[in-house]
Structure formats: structure tokens, C-alpha cells
Design a protein around this motif. Structure first.
Motif, PDB file in Angstrom:
ATOM      1  N   ILE A 181     -29.829  32.921  12.959  1.00 36.10           N
ATOM      2  CA  ILE A 181     -30.993  32.652  11.627  1.00 36.10           C
ATOM      3  C   ILE A 181     -30.168  33.412  10.535  1.00 36.10           C
ATOM      4  O   ILE A 181     -29.725  34.452  10.494  1.00 36.10           O
ATOM      5  CB  ILE A 181     -32.257  33.506  12.285  1.00 36.10           C
ATOM      6  N   THR A 182     -30.426  32.947   9.257  1.00 38.13           N
ATOM      7  CA  THR A 182     -29.753  33.295   8.250  1.00 38.13           C
ATOM      8  C   THR A 182     -30.639  34.620   7.462  1.00 38.13           C
ATOM      9  O   THR A 182     -31.662  34.892   7.916  1.00 38.13           O
ATOM     10  CB  THR A 182     -29.836  32.290   7.104  1.00 38.13           C
ATOM     11  N   VAL A 183     -29.998  35.276   6.818  1.00 38.26           N
ATOM     12  CA  VAL A 183     -30.635  36.512   5.912  1.00 38.26           C
ATOM     13  C   VAL A 183     -31.797  35.996   5.297  1.00 38.26           C
ATOM     14  O   VAL A 183     -32.872  36.892   5.498  1.00 38.26           O
ATOM     15  CB  VAL A 183     -29.587  37.156   5.141  1.00 38.26           C
ATOM     16  N   ASP A 184     -31.535  34.962   4.676  1.00 41.28           N
ATOM     17  CA  ASP A 184     -32.767  34.577   3.782  1.00 41.28           C
ATOM     18  C   ASP A 184     -34.000  34.066   4.456  1.00 41.28           C
ATOM     19  O   ASP A 184     -35.334  34.518   4.459  1.00 41.28           O
ATOM     20  CB  ASP A 184     -32.542  33.371   3.026  1.00 41.28           C
ATOM     21  N   LEU A 185     -33.910  33.633   5.743  1.00 37.92           N
ATOM     22  CA  LEU A 185     -35.011  33.387   6.563  1.00 37.92           C
ATOM     23  C   LEU A 185     -35.537  34.553   7.517  1.00 37.92           C
ATOM     24  O   LEU A 185     -36.826  34.793   7.518  1.00 37.92           O
ATOM     25  CB  LEU A 185     -34.536  32.268   7.952  1.00 37.92           C
TER      26      LEU A 185
END
Length: 235
Positions: A181-185
Motif C-alpha cells: 500500500i502506498t504512502v499516499d493511500l
């Protein structure tokens, strides 16, 4: 160099960190990977393990008066965060690998039937359906995972995390390494406050780092993960 404790996630023992641990030691760090209570297949009483017992094992690995950088992966975040709650002064930094510090009352597997004593490693299709990305794992990695996996005791997988009312643990410098899971998410989910896995992060001034791969970066990108842990741990 840093004293680093490596805490594996569900179904895993200290062996899961072998490549990362070797890399970190080659850089001069003092490294200990733990097999938590309940995950040693030779232990006849392992199914009696609880989150509290696992947290105590983490604390036992740090002598009084000393500190360590605590690195946890996946479900290992529950006993790791509990340990920081019990003895905040023993941890100079916490690093969460494709996971996060968990809120009070969080249950790692809330769907576990009360009559079930252990949670076995699911098949790969089910793992991915549950949101656990296998990206970056080749057939040999998956075979080793399947061969060495140990079922998770129900007292760990199906019981709520019990934290104190103290906010001391929130001040521990915290890094979240985001893989599947990305940082942004993660930040979006944190701020929305609807996904329990990330609600505790709204109370912590954490830093976030992307390392794109699947849910088991200690195998799929072990060199990159070791470099990140080394850099963060030795600030």
C-alpha cells in the motif's frame, strides 16, 4: 551502530528475516530476530500463546537500561506496539513494515471462530483475496514460506489488543515503510479514520517511506529493505 530487533508477522519465525538480518549485521548493527511465543513448532504448548506473552518476549530481548530499534512486519505489529506501551523507555525508534501501530481493542483476525485454536497459512488465492500481495515472490520463496510456516495461535490471532491509557508510546519516533500500500493511500486511510488498521497513526507524528513491492519485502526486496532499516535506525 544500532541495536535492532526484528519481529516477524503471522506464520513466521526469526528465519523470515535471515537475509535482512545478515545485511544489517554486515553494516555493523547488533541484530536479533525473534521467533515469538506460539511460532516455534517444537514447543508443545505453543497454542497457549497470547499477545501479552509475545510482547513480553520482545521486552525480554532488551535489557533494562538499554534501548533498541523495534522493527515489526504485518501482524507482528500487535505484540511490538504492546511492548512499546508497556516499557516505552526501552525503544529508541519503531519501524513498521507494511503494517502500522494498532489501536486499542484491535483484533488481527476478527472472523476467527471461537472454537478454533489456530489459524493455518491459507492458500495463495485466499491470501491475495484477503489483501496480502504476493508481488515479488518467486516459486522458491513461496515454497519456503509454505514449508516453514507455523499456524498462528488463536490467543494471538483472535484476541483484542489491550493497551494502557498512557500516551507515552506515541512519542517514540516512528517510521512506516509502505510496500503493498502506498504512502499516499496510507495517509488517506489514516485521515479518513474509517480503517482501524491506520487510525492510531493519526495520533503519531510518523514518517512514511515507499518501498513498492508485495507484503513480504524481507524476501522480495531484502537488500532495499535492509538499507532502509539501517538508515532509519542509525539516525
Amino acid at each position: 551502530m544500532a541495536r535492532i530487533l526484528l519481529i516477524p508477522g503471522f506464520w513466521l519465525g526469526a528465519w523470515a528475516w535471515d537475509e535482512v538480518a545478515d545485511d544489517l549485521r554486515s553494516r555493523g548493527n547488533d541484530v536479533l530476530a525473534l521467533t515469538l511465543p506460539g511460532l516455534d513448532p517444537a514447543d508443545e504448548d505453543r497454542l497457549e500463546a497470547t499477545l501479552e506473552m509475545q510482547a513480553q518476549a520482545v521486552l525480554d530481548a532488551v535489557a533494562e537500561g538499554e534501548t533498541a530499534v523495534l522493527v515489526s512486519h504485518s501482524g507482528g505489529a500487535a505484540p511490538a506496539y504492546l511492548a512499546t506501551d508497556i516499557a516505552t523507555e526501552r525503544f529508541s525508534r519503531a519501524i513498521y513494515v507494511d503494517t502500522a501501530p494498532l489501536p486499542n481493542g484491535f483484533i488481527l483476525n476478527s472472523a476467527l471462530d471461537e472454537a478454533v485454536r489456530e489459524l493455518a497459512l491459507p492458500d495463495w488465492d485466499q491470501m491475495q483475496a484477503d489483501g496480502n500481495s504476493l508481488t515479488g515472490l518467486d516459486d522458491s520463496m513461496l515454497a519456503r514460506f509454505r514449508e516453514r510456516a507455523v499456524s498462528e495461535p488463536a490467543g494471538v490471532a483472535g484476541c483484542p489488543l489491550a493497551l494502557s491509557d498512557s500516551d507515552a508510546r506515541l512519542a517514540i519516533p516512528t517510521t512506516v515503510i509502505c510496500n503493498s500500500i502506498t504512502v499516499d493511500l496510507v495517509k488517506q486511510l489514516r485521515d479518513a479514520g474509517e480503517e482501524p488498521l491506520f487510525t492510531e497513526l493519526s495520533r503519531i507524528d510518523a514518517e512514511y517511506v515507499d518501498l513498492p513491492t508485495g507484503h513480504w519485502p524481507m524476501w522480495s526486496k531484502h537488500k532495499e529493505l535492509a538499507e532502509l532499516i539501517h538508515t532509519v535506525a542509525n539516525r
